[in-house]
Design a protein around this motif. Sequence first.
Motif, PDB file in Angstrom:
ATOM      1  N   ASN A  56      -5.379   9.175   2.627  1.00  0.00           N
ATOM      2  CA  ASN A  56      -5.487   9.727   4.001  1.00  0.00           C
ATOM      3  C   ASN A  56      -6.243  11.050   4.053  1.00  0.00           C
ATOM      4  O   ASN A  56      -5.806  12.000   4.702  1.00  0.00           O
ATOM      5  CB  ASN A  56      -4.095   9.886   4.627  1.00  0.00           C
ATOM      6  CG  ASN A  56      -3.472   8.552   4.970  1.00  0.00           C
ATOM      7  OD1 ASN A  56      -2.613   8.063   4.247  1.00  0.00           O
ATOM      8  ND2 ASN A  56      -3.937   7.926   6.041  1.00  0.00           N
ATOM      9  N   ARG A  76       1.176   5.591  -0.241  1.00  0.00           N
ATOM     10  CA  ARG A  76       0.461   6.789   0.221  1.00  0.00           C
ATOM     11  C   ARG A  76       0.591   7.883  -0.826  1.00  0.00           C
ATOM     12  O   ARG A  76       1.642   8.038  -1.450  1.00  0.00           O
ATOM     13  CB  ARG A  76       1.068   7.293   1.535  1.00  0.00           C
ATOM     14  CG  ARG A  76       1.144   6.241   2.617  1.00  0.00           C
ATOM     15  CD  ARG A  76      -0.170   6.068   3.340  1.00  0.00           C
ATOM     16  NE  ARG A  76      -0.174   4.837   4.127  1.00  0.00           N
ATOM     17  CZ  ARG A  76      -1.114   4.534   5.009  1.00  0.00           C
ATOM     18  NH1 ARG A  76      -2.133   5.349   5.223  1.00  0.00           N
ATOM     19  NH2 ARG A  76      -1.079   3.390   5.661  1.00  0.00           N
ATOM     20  N   ASP A 133      -3.540   4.845  -0.656  1.00  0.00           N
ATOM     21  CA  ASP A 133      -4.243   5.496   0.453  1.00  0.00           C
ATOM     22  C   ASP A 133      -3.957   6.997   0.415  1.00  0.00           C
ATOM     23  O   ASP A 133      -2.797   7.414   0.501  1.00  0.00           O
ATOM     24  CB  ASP A 133      -3.745   4.888   1.777  1.00  0.00           C
ATOM     25  CG  ASP A 133      -4.600   5.289   2.970  1.00  0.00           C
ATOM     26  OD1 ASP A 133      -5.323   6.296   2.872  1.00  0.00           O
ATOM     27  OD2 ASP A 133      -4.526   4.590   4.002  1.00  0.00           O
ATOM     28  N   GLU A 167      -8.076   4.280  -1.148  1.00  0.00           N
ATOM     29  CA  GLU A 167      -8.519   4.409   0.243  1.00  0.00           C
ATOM     30  C   GLU A 167      -8.620   5.865   0.689  1.00  0.00           C
ATOM     31  O   GLU A 167      -7.723   6.664   0.439  1.00  0.00           O
ATOM     32  CB  GLU A 167      -7.502   3.644   1.098  1.00  0.00           C
ATOM     33  CG  GLU A 167      -7.768   3.625   2.575  1.00  0.00           C
ATOM     34  CD  GLU A 167      -6.853   2.605   3.278  1.00  0.00           C
ATOM     35  OE1 GLU A 167      -6.462   1.589   2.658  1.00  0.00           O
ATOM     36  OE2 GLU A 167      -6.509   2.838   4.448  1.00  0.00           O
ATOM     37  N   GLU A 168      -9.693   6.168   1.391  1.00  0.00           N
ATOM     38  CA  GLU A 168      -9.938   7.482   1.997  1.00  0.00           C
ATOM     39  C   GLU A 168      -9.607   8.670   1.093  1.00  0.00           C
ATOM     40  O   GLU A 168      -8.802   9.541   1.459  1.00  0.00           O
ATOM     41  CB  GLU A 168      -9.191   7.581   3.335  1.00  0.00           C
ATOM     42  CG  GLU A 168      -9.781   6.611   4.357  1.00  0.00           C
ATOM     43  CD  GLU A 168      -9.729   7.137   5.789  1.00  0.00           C
ATOM     44  OE1 GLU A 168      -8.630   7.357   6.291  1.00  0.00           O
ATOM     45  OE2 GLU A 168     -10.809   7.334   6.378  1.00  0.00           O
ATOM     46  N   GLU A 190     -11.806   3.552   8.409  1.00  0.00           N
ATOM     47  CA  GLU A 190     -10.840   3.049   9.391  1.00  0.00           C
ATOM     48  C   GLU A 190     -10.940   3.724  10.752  1.00  0.00           C
ATOM     49  O   GLU A 190     -10.632   3.120  11.772  1.00  0.00           O
ATOM     50  CB  GLU A 190      -9.411   3.205   8.848  1.00  0.00           C
ATOM     51  CG  GLU A 190      -8.975   4.661   8.673  1.00  0.00           C
ATOM     52  CD  GLU A 190      -7.590   4.782   8.036  1.00  0.00           C
ATOM     53  OE1 GLU A 190      -7.261   3.943   7.179  1.00  0.00           O
ATOM     54  OE2 GLU A 190      -6.856   5.722   8.397  1.00  0.00           O
ATOM     55  N   LYS A 246       0.850  -1.205   0.000  1.00  0.00           N
ATOM     56  CA  LYS A 246       0.000   0.000   0.000  1.00  0.00           C
ATOM     57  C   LYS A 246       0.879   1.245   0.000  1.00  0.00           C
ATOM     58  O   LYS A 246       1.721   1.408   0.887  1.00  0.00           O
ATOM     59  CB  LYS A 246      -0.938   0.015   1.209  1.00  0.00           C
ATOM     60  CG  LYS A 246      -1.873   1.223   1.203  1.00  0.00           C
ATOM     61  CD  LYS A 246      -3.117   0.971   2.023  1.00  0.00           C
ATOM     62  CE  LYS A 246      -2.916   1.278   3.474  1.00  0.00           C
ATOM     63  NZ  LYS A 246      -4.093   0.901   4.283  1.00  0.00           N
ATOM     64  N   HIS A 286      -8.326  -1.923   9.204  1.00  0.00           N
ATOM     65  CA  HIS A 286      -7.129  -1.115   9.435  1.00  0.00           C
ATOM     66  C   HIS A 286      -6.431  -1.722  10.656  1.00  0.00           C
ATOM     67  O   HIS A 286      -7.102  -2.206  11.567  1.00  0.00           O
ATOM     68  CB  HIS A 286      -7.618   0.300   9.742  1.00  0.00           C
ATOM     69  CG  HIS A 286      -6.597   1.287  10.193  1.00  0.00           C
ATOM     70  ND1 HIS A 286      -6.300   1.504  11.522  1.00  0.00           N
ATOM     71  CD2 HIS A 286      -5.839   2.160   9.495  1.00  0.00           C
ATOM     72  CE1 HIS A 286      -5.401   2.468  11.610  1.00  0.00           C
ATOM     73  NE2 HIS A 286      -5.093   2.891  10.396  1.00  0.00           N
TER      74      HIS A 286
HETATM   75 MG    MG Z   1      -5.776   4.237   5.690  1.00  0.00          MG
END
Ligand code: MG
Length: 366
Positions: free
Chosen positions: A183, A156, A181, A219-220, A245, A154, A295
């Motif tokens: 975030n 970021r 992700d 993700e997010e 999460e 994963k 998570h």
């Molecule tokens: Mg996350």
Amino acid sequence: MQITGVTQHHVSHELADSFRPNWIPGYPQGSHEAEVFEIETDAGITGISASPSFAGGLDYATPLSLFLQGEDPHDVEGIVRKLETVDLIGPRPWHLELALWDIVGKDAGKPVYELLGGSDDPIRAYASTGEVQPADERIEYVQDRVDEGFEAVKLRIAERSDLDVVRAVREAFPDLTLMVDANKGWTVRVMEEETQWSVAEAEAVARELADIGGIEWFEEPLPRHDYAGYARLRDAAAVPIAGGEFNAGPQELYEFLDHDAVDVLQPDAALVTGIKRAVEVAGAARNQGVRFVPHTWTNAIGFAANLHVMAAIGADWCEFPHDPPWTPEAWSAPIHGEFAAEDGTVTPPKGPGLGVELDRDLLEGK
Ligand SMILES: [Mg+2]
């Protein structure tokens, strides 16, 4: 059996270097901080739990004792009904429920996953990074994980331009499964605020991810309460959308389900649900064809709890945090030994309860 007391320990573990997680923008983290709780019983059995914390600590064992003392730890449902009101006046209570399962499992001589009907089959793991790093450093990191047997990583991203890193990793590893992700669900804004995206901007990022290919989920991409936004994005995007999460509790996860807002629901048992509610929400998610992949990024006690949930529900991936200096050794600090992945898989601890033991030396500051 009755709960007789609650003991709290603030744990601080220096990291080997500073860590710049995507979820605390602009803040170099120098240590791993946690509040560790021991829930004691008149049967001599003690259950453990832990919550992420601030440097300097956050004391709340005394008010918690009011909620727990005299209760039978086997009455998980009854105690959860009490605990779910703790955050009206104090911190999130969900991690405390993990200690009840630790007690119940130790009393029965069985690991939690077994009490929940799960098995100890290996769960495939993905290596989870925490920082946005330049492409060349990330490629080196990914090579190390691939050499260890991981088949998924994963990455970021904080800005759209960070997609260049994802693209470079994809070019270097054409067959690697990638999670991405952003975030943007929540961040700790002690220094800076995260960049936020509109649904249209998130959709543009999703389109680029679809072009890059092999994206397990995105993700997010949006704030954690924007269920309608998630639903619109999920409709429009050609990659699976993930979230949940760090929402405030199980009810908010049902909001995601009611809005058909995500393809992958990711609540952390230590942060959002506890173990019992996690299993319940996972069942509801499954009924709607929504995947449930918790998570795990807190500490080894939270990781263990989520692992028992995964084993109980048959989750198809386990998040395995690893981004030096945030190594398994660093996040396993509150316990004896450390979690490890083998050939890209993780198995739940087989000991009774959560199956992990506190590192007494660390608790006593030795
Ligand atoms: Mg996350």
